[in-house]
Design an enzyme around this catalytic site. Structure first.
Site, PDB file in Angstrom:
ATOM      1  N   GLU A  40      34.024  28.856  50.742  1.00  0.00           N
ATOM      2  CA  GLU A  40      35.123  28.868  51.702  1.00  0.00           C
ATOM      3  C   GLU A  40      34.636  28.670  53.129  1.00  0.00           C
ATOM      4  O   GLU A  40      35.263  27.957  53.926  1.00  0.00           O
ATOM      5  CB  GLU A  40      35.905  30.176  51.587  1.00  0.00           C
ATOM      6  CG  GLU A  40      36.751  30.290  50.333  1.00  0.00           C
ATOM      7  CD  GLU A  40      37.840  29.233  50.257  1.00  0.00           C
ATOM      8  OE1 GLU A  40      38.241  28.704  51.311  1.00  0.00           O
ATOM      9  OE2 GLU A  40      38.280  28.924  49.138  1.00  0.00           O
ATOM     10  N   TYR A 123      42.643  33.792  56.726  1.00  0.00           N
ATOM     11  CA  TYR A 123      42.621  32.866  55.601  1.00  0.00           C
ATOM     12  C   TYR A 123      41.447  33.162  54.662  1.00  0.00           C
ATOM     13  O   TYR A 123      41.622  33.265  53.446  1.00  0.00           O
ATOM     14  CB  TYR A 123      42.528  31.410  56.062  1.00  0.00           C
ATOM     15  CG  TYR A 123      42.101  30.524  54.918  1.00  0.00           C
ATOM     16  CD1 TYR A 123      43.008  30.152  53.932  1.00  0.00           C
ATOM     17  CD2 TYR A 123      40.762  30.142  54.760  1.00  0.00           C
ATOM     18  CE1 TYR A 123      42.609  29.409  52.826  1.00  0.00           C
ATOM     19  CE2 TYR A 123      40.357  29.398  53.658  1.00  0.00           C
ATOM     20  CZ  TYR A 123      41.284  29.040  52.700  1.00  0.00           C
ATOM     21  OH  TYR A 123      40.878  28.334  51.603  1.00  0.00           O
ATOM     22  N   ASP A 141      45.547  27.226  54.532  1.00  0.00           N
ATOM     23  CA  ASP A 141      44.565  26.357  55.166  1.00  0.00           C
ATOM     24  C   ASP A 141      45.270  25.066  55.569  1.00  0.00           C
ATOM     25  O   ASP A 141      46.504  24.982  55.519  1.00  0.00           O
ATOM     26  CB  ASP A 141      43.387  26.097  54.208  1.00  0.00           C
ATOM     27  CG  ASP A 141      43.772  25.212  53.029  1.00  0.00           C
ATOM     28  OD1 ASP A 141      44.986  25.030  52.773  1.00  0.00           O
ATOM     29  OD2 ASP A 141      42.864  24.695  52.357  1.00  0.00           O
TER      30      ASP A 141
END
Length: 350
Positions: A40, A123, A141
């Site tokens: 990520e 996020y 996102d």
């Protein structure tokens, strides 16, 4: 409550499509919070195709929190080199040490505790929570923001406070009670493969009957871009005996990385007239565009405290800023042969 009339039907259609067409990515084959976290962070501001090789090399070199925490910053920056946004690498390094010290070497399961780690925002915390622990956490996102903006036919900028609130509210309302990992992966994949920024593939979209967009390609709406600011940067090419003088950055953006030293014309030279540069190239950062010019300069009698000599053969393993590495590589490859006749002279050999 979701703005979509039948959220369950929407989720079912989406996940069926994902099971059939979703890409086989390495971080989707694991529930390891560490691996998911690394993926990520790498995927922020970076395309999947670029991340794949970096991710595999990283997981081989730093397979867990303990190995990463024990590494030096130079090793971490060196392996991250080329991905850009180096604060991400420093935060990953710092977070690993926090996990070792405060969480017995395991990623905390609590969303609140995840968010306390360096470099992890709303996020990323939600992504770790949903992909590693299958928690029904909303995530937004760039891909999901685009999908939701079109589903809602959202007419306000998604990078405004109101726009962000609308997106996160809808993302939360659409969360399933179970299989959140599958659903969130599918929503993200829809934006990556179907709901594209330009020329969205609406005719094959699995959830097109749930979409309210009148003109999908005009969405999402964003605030006007800042004007590009042009800057100049003059760097010195200082070589001797097959070695090159480099300077270590101390600023926030590229701290710890090496670059060519700042070019300082001779005190007797006209400060308004620079010599012909060996090389010029441009590079962007944020809303700036920088013209980098490289000038030959004689070796100083003494080095600055942040300067060191490096053998040309060792530069591949050195963590350098991307624009300066590109300049060095171009010069060493003698791609500007119209100005450089002797490669030995270029690298400081007799």
């Amino acid at each position: 409550m979701s703005a979509i009339q039948n959220p369950k039907l929407f989720r079912d259609s989406l996940t069926r499509w994902f099971k059939k067409y979703g890409r086989n990515l390495p971080w989707r084959d694991t529930c390891d919070p560490y691996a998911i976290w690394i993926s990520e962070i790498m995927l922020q501001q970076t395309q999947v195709v670029t991340v794949l090789d970096y991710y595999r090399r990283w997981m081989k070199r730093f397979p867990d929190f303990a190995t990463l925490a024990a590494a030096s910053e130079a090793d971490v920056l060196g392996l991250w080199q080329g991905l850009g946004y180096y604060s991400r690498a420093r935060n990953v390094h710092s977070a690993a040490r926090v996990v070792i010290k405060e969480h017995a070497g395991k990623m905390p399961a609590s969303l609140m505790d995840i968010r306390k780690l360096p470099g992890i925002g709303r996020y990323t915390a939600g992504a770790i929570s949903t992909f590693a622990f299958d928690e029904p956490e909303p995530i937004v996102d760039a891909n999901i923001a685009r999908v939701l903006a079109r589903l809602l036919n959202l007419g306000i900028p998604i990078d405004s406070t109101a726009g962000q609130a609308a997106l996160w509210d809808e993302a939360a309302a659409l969360q399933p009670e179970s299989n959140a990992r599958l659903y969130n992966s599918a929503l993200m994949e829809l934006g990556a493969l179907i709901c594209l920024p330009r020329s969205p593939k609406c005719t094959v979209c699995p959830v097109k009957k749930h979409c309210a967009a009148v003109n999908p390609e005009a969405l999402p709406v964003k605030k006007p871009r800042r004007k590009t600011v042009k800057l100049t940067e003059n760097a010195a090419w200082i070589v001797k005996g097959g070695s090159i003088l480099l300077q270590q950055q101390t600023g926030v953006r590229w701290r710890g990385l090496w670059k060519l030293p700042t070019f300082n014309p001779s005190p007797t030279a006209d400060q308004q007239i620079l010599p012909t540069p060996l090389l010029q190239l441009t590079y962007p950062f944020t809303h700036h565009r920088v013209m980098l010019s490289i000038f030959r300069q004689s070796a100083p009698a003494t080095n600055g405290t942040d300067q060191s000599w490096f053998k040309m053969s060792s530069l591949e393993q050195l963590a350098m800023t991307a624009p300066h590495r590109r300049a060095v590589e171009q010069l060493l490859a003698a791609k500007i042969t119209g100005r450089i006749k002797n490669i030995k002279r270029l690298i400081g050999l007799p």
